[in-house]
Design a protein around this motif. Structure first.
Motif, PDB file in Angstrom:
ATOM      1  N   ARG A 388      -1.178   1.939  -1.183  1.00  0.00           N
ATOM      2  CA  ARG A 388      -1.073   3.058  -0.244  1.00  0.00           C
ATOM      3  C   ARG A 388      -0.806   4.370  -0.986  1.00  0.00           C
ATOM      4  NH1 ARG A 388       3.708   3.691   4.060  1.00  0.00           N
ATOM      5  NH2 ARG A 388       4.739   2.790   2.249  1.00  0.00           N
ATOM      6  N   HIS A 389      -0.001   4.297  -2.029  1.00  0.00           N
ATOM      7  CA  HIS A 389       0.279   5.480  -2.855  1.00  0.00           C
ATOM      8  C   HIS A 389      -0.950   5.864  -3.689  1.00  0.00           C
ATOM      9  CE1 HIS A 389       2.262   7.977  -5.943  1.00  0.00           C
ATOM     10  NE2 HIS A 389       1.659   7.212  -6.844  1.00  0.00           N
ATOM     11  N   ASN A 390      -1.565   4.901  -4.329  1.00  0.00           N
ATOM     12  CA  ASN A 390      -2.671   5.182  -5.246  1.00  0.00           C
ATOM     13  C   ASN A 390      -3.884   5.769  -4.545  1.00  0.00           C
ATOM     14  OD1 ASN A 390      -1.135   4.157  -7.385  1.00  0.00           O
ATOM     15  ND2 ASN A 390      -1.924   2.074  -7.081  1.00  0.00           N
ATOM     16  N   ARG A 391      -4.107   5.383  -3.290  1.00  0.00           N
ATOM     17  CA  ARG A 391      -5.291   5.872  -2.572  1.00  0.00           C
ATOM     18  C   ARG A 391      -5.211   7.381  -2.279  1.00  0.00           C
ATOM     19  NH1 ARG A 391      -8.781   1.821  -0.553  1.00  0.00           N
ATOM     20  NH2 ARG A 391      -8.357  -0.037  -1.807  1.00  0.00           N
ATOM     21  N   LYS A 392      -4.079   8.012  -2.546  1.00  0.00           N
ATOM     22  CA  LYS A 392      -3.937   9.448  -2.318  1.00  0.00           C
ATOM     23  C   LYS A 392      -3.975  10.257  -3.611  1.00  0.00           C
ATOM     24  CE  LYS A 392      -1.025   8.618   1.751  1.00  0.00           C
ATOM     25  NZ  LYS A 392       0.320   8.840   2.370  1.00  0.00           N
ATOM     26  N   LEU A 393      -4.070   9.579  -4.754  1.00  0.00           N
ATOM     27  CA  LEU A 393      -3.953  10.271  -6.034  1.00  0.00           C
ATOM     28  C   LEU A 393      -5.086  11.259  -6.304  1.00  0.00           C
ATOM     29  CD1 LEU A 393      -2.736   7.356  -8.354  1.00  0.00           C
ATOM     30  CD2 LEU A 393      -1.397   9.256  -7.433  1.00  0.00           C
TER      31      LEU A 393
END
Length: 667
Positions: A388-393
């Motif tokens: 969930r965090h990585n998909r916003k990088l």
């Protein structure tokens, strides 16, 4: 024929970059102090990362510990032992002795379980939307265990003159043919399996195949990042400016550490009409992206079935193409995402790596004459397993453009290809920031304007004009970044410089770039020309100082890849030596650096795309794009019959090559 259908005859038009930005030769600095640089030829000149850092002005001397740390990155490597494939003009895929090859997927093969069998003379848009698309390009694989995987393939463009009998042009074509072409663009996800423990792979044709998917020019998508919702992206059909439809001219791409595809839209300009009828404020940017006025000759006329391609009626629609698109191959219901933080231009590829502190870095080239090289560095760090965090990088970070400086006196770069007195075509450079989140670093442009009109922003900050920068990728073994510069026959004698040492550069070159301290987030770097391509008998060519009597001729480097030993694999496009394109490989270290050998050749009229060496190094995939695409060819008079043989129509395909005795590729 290729020029017409792939890029709308881009090279026959005026160069889009009319800025006054310098060429390399105009920004040659005084000779730099060469502190600690190992002088062993272009590829060897950068083997010690910290030593290269010393070549960049105003940097501290490297410590012995730093030298050892960076040199350790170059400890990998393996011998290449195969007999090169000789240049040829055969209508076949040729591989070295001891190897064999097979087609994995070809245009029209069923992708979705309910897709019909391909029938050249009875095509339909409904069928094509379920079948493998046309002109395959970027290829990558996502393992699902040892002997199963998902294969992603781009479908760059269509050649209607080879797809349909009697085709004249987009204005006269039946509307169903236009709809077929829309469906043949995009990409495919297909499940593949290994054949009996060999290096061969084939399509899975049984069972549910729940991951198989087609993405087309009509697939709903969404925008994310700082430009999403901008007035520049709003249309009548999407007043919020967040829901683009489809992707076009997807050339190469990359993958993310979290297991998604980044597929890059390239020559999107050619699909539109009436670029001269947009509002006055938009016209300078229309020109910068070479959007045609009126209805250009050879236009596919997508506007006849999709009005949005007429810019007189929908002037912002063109701004919704030219992006990097992220796709999750493991979720067939997930909407593709156009990541606006990565900028808008004619993307060749989007290759990722991690900086030393864990931030994600994306390297990108803008594939046109005299365009630029870019990279994006995320604001936040990658966290393994935190999806969930990585998909916003890729939605927040800093977008940079490259400025290069040569280190030799201009008088030593005379157009002959003779090395300057310091023994290498090389220099230093910097990454210039364009935008970070909602903050623009370009005077007179908002963040949204920088991201939508990235070319214009790069013009303003003085980026360096390059010769068709295509694939840009970091070697996972030695940490260097390799840039394929395909060609530029328009370079005048007065424009030769240290990084472009030949006028009328028909054959292209490969540039090697090492960032300070081997940190992909660094804003300074050293560079050198690794290869100056062409006929080895031509004194203007250069193969890292290797004996040119022992190398394969290579022309027009396009895409690059690496095997687990760090060897550099190069696919070519547009071989100007009069023979078929191919796949080549060279070590990047040791006594064999610069020893270029041709590993395979593709059929007549085709371009070599992909390429991809599997992680176990037992298979190498290539996309054979536009076989038989030769001026004058038609379905009634084809030049190629590959891959189906005599009587068959040429069909763009993905093929795999492996060693018949199970040895690793190249051994």
């Amino acid at each position: 024929m290729t020029c017409q259908f792939r890029c709308g005859n881009a090279c026959a038009h005026e160069v889009g970059n009319a800025s006054g930005n310098a060429y390399f030769g105009d920004v040659v600095a005084e000779a730099l102090t060469r502190r600690g640089v190992l002088r062993t030829g272009a590829l060897g000149a950068l083997v010690v990362g910290a030593g290269v850092a010393g070549a960049v002005p105003a940097l501290a001397e490297p410590t012995p510990e730093a030298v050892a740390e960076d040199a350790a990155l170059y400890s990998g490597g393996g011998d290449l032992r195969f007999s090169p494939v000789p240049p040829n003009k055969d209508d076949a895929l040729r591989v070295p002795d001891g190897y064999t090859s097979a087609v994995v997927a070809r245009w029209g093969d069923p992708v979705l379980p309910d897709a019909p069998a391909f029938d050249f003379d009875n095509q339909s848009a409904e069928a094509q939307a379920k079948q493998f698309g046309y002109n395959c390009d970027y290829v990558t694989m996502f393992p699902m265990g040892r002997d199963r995987a998902l294969l992603w393939v781009n479908h760059e463009y269509t050649n209607e003159a080879l797809m349909f009998r009697g085709y004249k042009d987009g204005t006269a074509a039946p509307e169903e043919q236009i709809r077929i072409a829309l469906a043949a663009h995009g990409g495919s996800v297909v499940e593949v399996e290994r054949v009996r423990g060999t290096g061969q792979w084939k399509l899975v044709t049984r069972g549910r195949r729940r991951y198989n998917r087609r993405i087309t020019a009509l697939t709903p998508m969404r925008f994310t990042g700082p430009a999403a919702g901008s007035d520049l992206l709003k249309t009548v059909g999407d007043p919020a400016g967040v829901k683009p439809v489809g992707m076009l001219n997807n050339c190469s791409g990359g993958t993310t550490p979290w297991g998604t595809v980044l597929t890059a839209e390239e020559n999107f300009d050619q699909y539109f009409i009436n670029g001269d009828k947009v509002p006055a404020a938009q016209k300078p940017y229309i020109s910068r992206y070479t959007i045609p006025s009126g209805i250009a000759s050879g236009n596919r006329r997508f506007d006849r079935v999709e009005e949005r391609f007429d810019l007189a009626k929908h002037p912002n629609e063109v701004n919704r193409f030219g992006w990097v698109v992220e796709i999750d191959p493991f979720d067939p219901d997930a909407e593709p995402v156009k990541r606006t933080a990565l900028g808008r231009f004619k993307h060749e590829a989007a290759n990722t790596t991690l900086a030393r502190d864990g931030r994600v870095v994306v390297y990108m080239g803008d594939d046109s004459r005299f365009e630029y090289v870019y990279k994006f560095v995320s604001k936040d760090r990658y966290i393994h397993g935190f999806d969930r965090h990585n998909r916003k990088l890729l939605d927040e970070g800093t977008l940079y453009v490259a400025k290069f400086t040569g280190d030799s006196p201009a008088a030593e770069i005379d157009g002959s290809g003779k090395l300057p007195s310091d023994g290498a075509f090389d220099g230093s450079g910097e990454w210039i920031p364009l935008v970070s989140g909602d903050k623009s670093f370009v005077d007179g442009m908002t963040a949204a304007e920088v991201l939508v009109y990235t070319r214009a922003a790069a013009d303003k900050v003085g980026a360096t004009k390059m010769d068709r920068p295509e694939d840009v990728e970091r070697n996972p073994v030695n940490g260097a970044v390799y840039i394929a510069l395909t060609n530029n026959s328009n370079r005048a004698p007065a424009q030769v410089d240290e990084a472009n040492p030949r006028p009328s550069n028909k054959h292209g070159h490969v540039l090697e770039l090492v960032e300070r301290r081997d940190d992909a987030a660094s804003t300074v770097f050293a560079w050198s020309l690794a290869l100056v391509c062409g006929d080895p008998n031509d004194p203007a060519t250069y193969f890292a100082g290797y004996d040119k009597t022992k190398v394969s001729p290579i022309s027009c480097p396009d895409n690059v890849a690496f095997d687990r030993d760090g060897n550099l694999w190069i696919a070519t496009d547009g071989n100007a030596l009069g023979t078929n394109d191919g796949l080549f490989v060279t070590p990047v270290r040791g006594r064999e650096r610069g020893h270029v050998r041709q590993f395979l050749t593709v059929p007549i009229g085709a371009e070599t795309c992909g390429p991809m060496v599997t992680s176990d190094q037992r298979s190498v995939f290539v996309a054979v794009q536009h076989p038989g695409e030769v001026d004058g060819a038609t379905p009634d008079s084809p030049v190629s019959h590959w891959p189906d043989g005599e009587g068959g129509q040429p069909r763009p395909s993905v093929a795999v090559t492996w060693h018949t005795q199970g040895k690793k590729i190249g051994a």
